[in-house]
Design a protein around this motif. Structure first.
Motif, PDB file in Angstrom:
ATOM      1  N   HIS A  91       0.830  -1.218   0.000  1.00 52.54           N
ATOM      2  CA  HIS A  91       0.000   0.000   0.000  1.00 52.54           C
ATOM      3  C   HIS A  91       0.861   1.262   0.000  1.00 52.54           C
ATOM      4  O   HIS A  91       0.682   2.161   0.809  1.00 52.54           O
ATOM      5  CB  HIS A  91      -0.974   0.004   1.179  1.00 52.54           C
ATOM      6  CG  HIS A  91      -1.729  -1.271   1.346  1.00 52.54           C
ATOM      7  ND1 HIS A  91      -2.478  -1.836   0.355  1.00 52.54           N
ATOM      8  CD2 HIS A  91      -1.831  -2.112   2.402  1.00 52.54           C
ATOM      9  CE1 HIS A  91      -3.018  -2.971   0.777  1.00 52.54           C
ATOM     10  NE2 HIS A  91      -2.636  -3.156   2.016  1.00 52.54           N
ATOM     11  N   VAL A 145      -1.212   5.379  -1.891  1.00 48.83           N
ATOM     12  CA  VAL A 145      -2.547   5.608  -1.335  1.00 48.83           C
ATOM     13  C   VAL A 145      -3.072   6.962  -1.800  1.00 48.83           C
ATOM     14  O   VAL A 145      -2.379   7.977  -1.688  1.00 48.83           O
ATOM     15  CB  VAL A 145      -2.526   5.545   0.208  1.00 48.83           C
ATOM     16  CG1 VAL A 145      -3.904   5.843   0.773  1.00 48.83           C
ATOM     17  CG2 VAL A 145      -2.047   4.176   0.656  1.00 48.83           C
ATOM     18  N   CYS A 200      -5.707   2.230  -2.024  1.00 46.15           N
ATOM     19  CA  CYS A 200      -4.426   1.904  -2.626  1.00 46.15           C
ATOM     20  C   CYS A 200      -4.595   1.829  -4.143  1.00 46.15           C
ATOM     21  O   CYS A 200      -5.444   1.075  -4.632  1.00 46.15           O
ATOM     22  CB  CYS A 200      -3.900   0.580  -2.077  1.00 46.15           C
ATOM     23  SG  CYS A 200      -2.337   0.061  -2.811  1.00 46.15           S
ATOM     24  N   LEU A 235      -8.550   1.730   2.696  1.00 48.16           N
ATOM     25  CA  LEU A 235      -7.691   1.796   3.871  1.00 48.16           C
ATOM     26  C   LEU A 235      -8.149   2.882   4.818  1.00 48.16           C
ATOM     27  O   LEU A 235      -8.767   3.863   4.406  1.00 48.16           O
ATOM     28  CB  LEU A 235      -6.249   2.094   3.436  1.00 48.16           C
ATOM     29  CG  LEU A 235      -5.642   1.116   2.435  1.00 48.16           C
ATOM     30  CD1 LEU A 235      -4.531   1.767   1.652  1.00 48.16           C
ATOM     31  CD2 LEU A 235      -5.159  -0.111   3.151  1.00 48.16           C
ATOM     32  N   PRO A 294      -6.183  -2.090   6.129  1.00 42.66           N
ATOM     33  CA  PRO A 294      -7.264  -2.397   5.186  1.00 42.66           C
ATOM     34  C   PRO A 294      -8.609  -2.537   5.901  1.00 42.66           C
ATOM     35  O   PRO A 294      -8.662  -3.033   7.027  1.00 42.66           O
ATOM     36  CB  PRO A 294      -6.845  -3.745   4.583  1.00 42.66           C
ATOM     37  CG  PRO A 294      -5.386  -3.844   4.856  1.00 42.66           C
ATOM     38  CD  PRO A 294      -5.138  -3.106   6.131  1.00 42.66           C
TER      39      PRO A 294
END
Length: 130
Positions: free
Chosen positions: A98, A101, A112, A119, A129
């Motif tokens: 990730h 983002v 992501c 997220l 997550p």
């Protein structure tokens, strides 16, 4: 003081072509299809007081392409056959870091760009997550 007891929890992973977060400490114990549009997952939950270990899982059907963000060598966590025996779904774990983002207006929620998982900020600069 006695150590915390292990507890088995249940969650549902929708068949929506995106990763979903599950807070578990051990492995997925069982997978099954009990209704259309989802795979049910049973897992050992995190004991109270233990730091969250939320991980991302995605469901892919037999014959469907494996999403690129899962990599070529996937981590398979279980398979489930539909009640009519026509379809088989596979629960795969995502190991995306990730790094890309995109933030929403709240700056504590994002998505992501690499794997598509939604997220939320953990309050310490990392992402969890959902």
């Amino acid at each position: 003081m006695a150590p915390p007891s292990a507890v088995i929890h249940h969650t549902t992973l929708p068949l929506d072509d995106r990763p979903h977060g599950v807070d578990l400490t051990g492995e997925i114990l069982h997978t099954a299809v009990r209704r259309p549009g989802a795979v049910d997952v049973w897992y050992q939950a995190r004991p109270d007081g233990m730091e969250p270990m939320r991980r991302s899982f995605e469901v892919v059907g037999t014959g469907q392409p494996i999403p690129a963000h899962l990599g070529f060598f996937v981590t398979h966590k279980g398979s489930a056959v539909s009640p009519d025996g026509e379809l088989v779904w596979h629960v795969l774990e995502s190991h995306c870091s990730h790094q890309n983002v995109v933030y929403t207006a709240q700056q504590t929620v994002g998505q992501c760009e690499d794997c598509g998982v939604h997220l939320t900020g953990d309050g310490e600069g990392d992402w969890i997550p959902v």
